[in-house]
Design an enzyme around this catalytic site. Sequence first.
Site, PDB file in Angstrom:
ATOM      1  N   TYR A 129      10.341   3.978  -6.582  1.00 44.20           N
ATOM      2  CA  TYR A 129       9.609   5.245  -6.507  1.00 44.20           C
ATOM      3  C   TYR A 129      10.520   6.462  -6.740  1.00 44.20           C
ATOM      4  O   TYR A 129      10.020   7.562  -6.966  1.00 44.20           O
ATOM      5  CB  TYR A 129       8.894   5.417  -5.160  1.00 44.20           C
ATOM      6  CG  TYR A 129       7.919   4.310  -4.787  1.00 44.20           C
ATOM      7  CD1 TYR A 129       7.514   3.357  -5.724  1.00 44.20           C
ATOM      8  CD2 TYR A 129       7.407   4.216  -3.506  1.00 44.20           C
ATOM      9  CE1 TYR A 129       6.648   2.336  -5.382  1.00 44.20           C
ATOM     10  CE2 TYR A 129       6.530   3.192  -3.154  1.00 44.20           C
ATOM     11  CZ  TYR A 129       6.161   2.250  -4.092  1.00 44.20           C
ATOM     12  OH  TYR A 129       5.305   1.247  -3.744  1.00 44.20           O
ATOM     13  N   LYS A 178      11.901  -1.157  -0.736  1.00 43.10           N
ATOM     14  CA  LYS A 178      11.713  -2.405  -1.489  1.00 43.10           C
ATOM     15  C   LYS A 178      12.755  -2.511  -2.596  1.00 43.10           C
ATOM     16  O   LYS A 178      13.100  -1.501  -3.221  1.00 43.10           O
ATOM     17  CB  LYS A 178      10.313  -2.439  -2.131  1.00 43.10           C
ATOM     18  CG  LYS A 178       9.205  -1.968  -1.225  1.00 43.10           C
ATOM     19  CD  LYS A 178       7.827  -2.103  -1.855  1.00 43.10           C
ATOM     20  CE  LYS A 178       6.788  -1.388  -1.010  1.00 43.10           C
ATOM     21  NZ  LYS A 178       6.654   0.049  -1.276  1.00 43.10           N
ATOM     22  N   ASP A 210       6.256   4.186   3.823  1.00 42.25           N
ATOM     23  CA  ASP A 210       6.467   3.101   2.868  1.00 42.25           C
ATOM     24  C   ASP A 210       6.968   3.675   1.544  1.00 42.25           C
ATOM     25  O   ASP A 210       6.213   4.321   0.819  1.00 42.25           O
ATOM     26  CB  ASP A 210       5.147   2.349   2.633  1.00 42.25           C
ATOM     27  CG  ASP A 210       5.337   1.145   1.718  1.00 42.25           C
ATOM     28  OD1 ASP A 210       5.642   0.058   2.240  1.00 42.25           O
ATOM     29  OD2 ASP A 210       5.198   1.303   0.489  1.00 42.25           O
ATOM     30  N   HIS A 254      10.089  -6.404  -4.048  1.00 39.22           N
ATOM     31  CA  HIS A 254       8.920  -5.647  -4.516  1.00 39.22           C
ATOM     32  C   HIS A 254       7.943  -6.513  -5.323  1.00 39.22           C
ATOM     33  O   HIS A 254       6.737  -6.436  -5.142  1.00 39.22           O
ATOM     34  CB  HIS A 254       9.410  -4.457  -5.353  1.00 39.22           C
ATOM     35  CG  HIS A 254       8.463  -3.306  -5.416  1.00 39.22           C
ATOM     36  ND1 HIS A 254       8.884  -2.009  -5.568  1.00 39.22           N
ATOM     37  CD2 HIS A 254       7.112  -3.247  -5.355  1.00 39.22           C
ATOM     38  CE1 HIS A 254       7.826  -1.218  -5.592  1.00 39.22           C
ATOM     39  NE2 HIS A 254       6.742  -1.935  -5.471  1.00 39.22           N
TER      40      HIS A 254
HETATM   41  P1  NDP Z   1      -4.138   4.730  -2.493  1.00 40.36           P
HETATM   42  O1  NDP Z   1      -5.240   3.713  -2.446  1.00 40.36           O
HETATM   43  O2  NDP Z   1      -3.448   5.102  -1.246  1.00 40.36           O
HETATM   44  O3  NDP Z   1      -4.761   6.006  -3.190  1.00 40.36           O
HETATM   45  C1  NDP Z   1      -3.987   7.145  -3.484  1.00 40.36           C
HETATM   46  C2  NDP Z   1      -4.848   8.051  -4.391  1.00 40.36           C
HETATM   47  O4  NDP Z   1      -6.039   8.441  -3.699  1.00 40.36           O
HETATM   48  C3  NDP Z   1      -4.140   9.303  -4.792  1.00 40.36           C
HETATM   49  O5  NDP Z   1      -4.559   9.617  -6.096  1.00 40.36           O
HETATM   50  C4  NDP Z   1      -4.658  10.352  -3.808  1.00 40.36           C
HETATM   51  O6  NDP Z   1      -4.671  11.629  -4.440  1.00 40.36           O
HETATM   52  C5  NDP Z   1      -6.065   9.863  -3.521  1.00 40.36           C
HETATM   53  N1  NDP Z   1      -6.492  10.097  -2.134  1.00 40.36           N
HETATM   54  C6  NDP Z   1      -5.740   9.970  -1.009  1.00 40.36           C
HETATM   55  N2  NDP Z   1      -6.461  10.240   0.088  1.00 40.36           N
HETATM   56  C7  NDP Z   1      -7.725  10.542  -0.344  1.00 40.36           C
HETATM   57  C8  NDP Z   1      -8.906  10.896   0.308  1.00 40.36           C
HETATM   58  N3  NDP Z   1      -8.968  11.006   1.628  1.00 40.36           N
HETATM   59  N4  NDP Z   1     -10.018  11.124  -0.458  1.00 40.36           N
HETATM   60  C9  NDP Z   1      -9.974  11.000  -1.801  1.00 40.36           C
HETATM   61  N5  NDP Z   1      -8.862  10.673  -2.478  1.00 40.36           N
HETATM   62  C10 NDP Z   1      -7.741  10.440  -1.768  1.00 40.36           C
HETATM   63  O7  NDP Z   1      -3.110   4.210  -3.607  1.00 40.36           O
HETATM   64  P2  NDP Z   1      -1.563   3.937  -3.714  1.00 40.36           P
HETATM   65  O8  NDP Z   1      -1.424   3.153  -4.966  1.00 40.36           O
HETATM   66  O9  NDP Z   1      -0.753   5.138  -3.566  1.00 40.36           O
HETATM   67  O10 NDP Z   1      -1.262   2.937  -2.491  1.00 40.36           O
HETATM   68  C11 NDP Z   1      -0.790   3.371  -1.221  1.00 40.36           C
HETATM   69  C12 NDP Z   1       0.657   2.950  -1.013  1.00 40.36           C
HETATM   70  O11 NDP Z   1       0.803   1.541  -1.167  1.00 40.36           O
HETATM   71  C13 NDP Z   1       1.624   3.526  -2.060  1.00 40.36           C
HETATM   72  O12 NDP Z   1       1.879   4.891  -1.889  1.00 40.36           O
HETATM   73  C14 NDP Z   1       2.800   2.617  -1.841  1.00 40.36           C
HETATM   74  O13 NDP Z   1       3.503   2.976  -0.668  1.00 40.36           O
HETATM   75  C15 NDP Z   1       2.104   1.271  -1.675  1.00 40.36           C
HETATM   76  N6  NDP Z   1       2.001   0.541  -2.960  1.00 40.36           N
HETATM   77  C16 NDP Z   1       2.731  -0.602  -3.101  1.00 40.36           C
HETATM   78  C17 NDP Z   1       2.708  -1.328  -4.260  1.00 40.36           C
HETATM   79  C18 NDP Z   1       3.501  -2.573  -4.358  1.00 40.36           C
HETATM   80  O14 NDP Z   1       3.618  -3.131  -5.469  1.00 40.36           O
HETATM   81  N7  NDP Z   1       4.068  -3.066  -3.286  1.00 40.36           N
HETATM   82  C19 NDP Z   1       1.891  -0.902  -5.424  1.00 40.36           C
HETATM   83  C20 NDP Z   1       1.118   0.302  -5.177  1.00 40.36           C
HETATM   84  C21 NDP Z   1       1.174   0.959  -3.986  1.00 40.36           C
HETATM   85  P3  NDP Z   1      -3.912  12.940  -3.816  1.00 40.36           P
HETATM   86  O15 NDP Z   1      -2.469  12.605  -3.650  1.00 40.36           O
HETATM   87  O16 NDP Z   1      -4.190  13.968  -4.865  1.00 40.36           O
HETATM   88  O17 NDP Z   1      -4.612  13.212  -2.512  1.00 40.36           O
END
Ligand code: NDP
Length: 280
Positions: A51, A76, A46, A109
């Site tokens: 991004y 998106k 995704d 988006h």
């Molecule tokens: P997430 O809920 O996926 O959380 C990501 C965060 O959690 C990062 O800081 C990561 O750090 C940390 N993390 C990941 N795995 C673990 C774990 N197992 N234990 C502890 N911490 C963890 O948030 P996102 O906002 O990234 O959402 C996921 C996806 O959703 C996005 O990447 C995007 O593709 C989509 N999205 C879409 C939006 C929209 O408007 N349509 C808005 C926001 C997101 P680290 O990288 O250091 O592991």
Amino acid sequence: MPDVPSVLLNNGNSIPQFGFGVFLVKPEETVEATTHALDAGYRHIDTAQMYGNEAEVGEAIAKSGIDRSEVFVTSKLNNGFHRPDDARAAFDLSLEVMNLDYLDLFLIHWPLPTRYDGDFVSTWQTLEEFYREGRARNIGVSNFQINHLNRLAGECDITPAVNQIEVHPYLVQDELRSYCAERQIAVEAWSPIARGKITDDPTISEIAGRHNKTNAQVVLRWHIQRGDIVFPKSTKPERIKENIDIFDFELGPEDVEAISNLDRGERTGPDPDTFDLIPD
Ligand code: NDP
């Protein structure tokens, strides 16, 4: 390889219920992170124009040698490109930079109801063109509220295949999810682990301890059992593996309910009714 289930979409196509999100993954880290995900068995990525890492996602897929048909790729439309001609040019550019001849899923988006005279309808009709041309195998929306979806239902031909919205234990979104379920709009849950906030939640820790899993795994499993599609983001190889390792256990109904009861209507991201950012 993990046995990731598929979700059937309202047009007869299907989507892997679990994937890899690349929001806030720097372009220079995206090939490596996406490669780790593909190696760990992820087959759904995704990304978004916003991004700034579409090209690197395309590069990682090409380098992997995995057949294009086996990887489900979403992008998106960026907020500055809602007018039909701009949307057409932006979609063409996504395909070009990703070096792909089709996307599996293309989304609006954000609805931006306070911009473009509130006209996200003509934007959606432009996505309908991409679908009819076969260059977007599926089309959907993101961050659409019930009133936005009602407008599309009244004025457009195609029902969105998905609505990608913020959902996690602190924002369970059951009203919007029920609306989508009634209309066969699949829900994609963004920020599924609330950007890591769930890692020290005592209720989730207690459930995780009983299942010998981490808090992130329990919450991702909760989404899967509720039927939503998820794509957690991480740039850390061990977490990328941890997050997909959720298909060998099941939460009981009381665990699912306890996690759902953590709802406190708390967003980690912007409110779709007022968000109006046009990035530079
Ligand atoms: P997430 O809920 O996926 O959380 C990501 C965060 O959690 C990062 O800081 C990561 O750090 C940390 N993390 C990941 N795995 C673990 C774990 N197992 N234990 C502890 N911490 C963890 O948030 P996102 O906002 O990234 O959402 C996921 C996806 O959703 C996005 O990447 C995007 O593709 C989509 N999205 C879409 C939006 C929209 O408007 N349509 C808005 C926001 C997101 P680290 O990288 O250091 O592991």
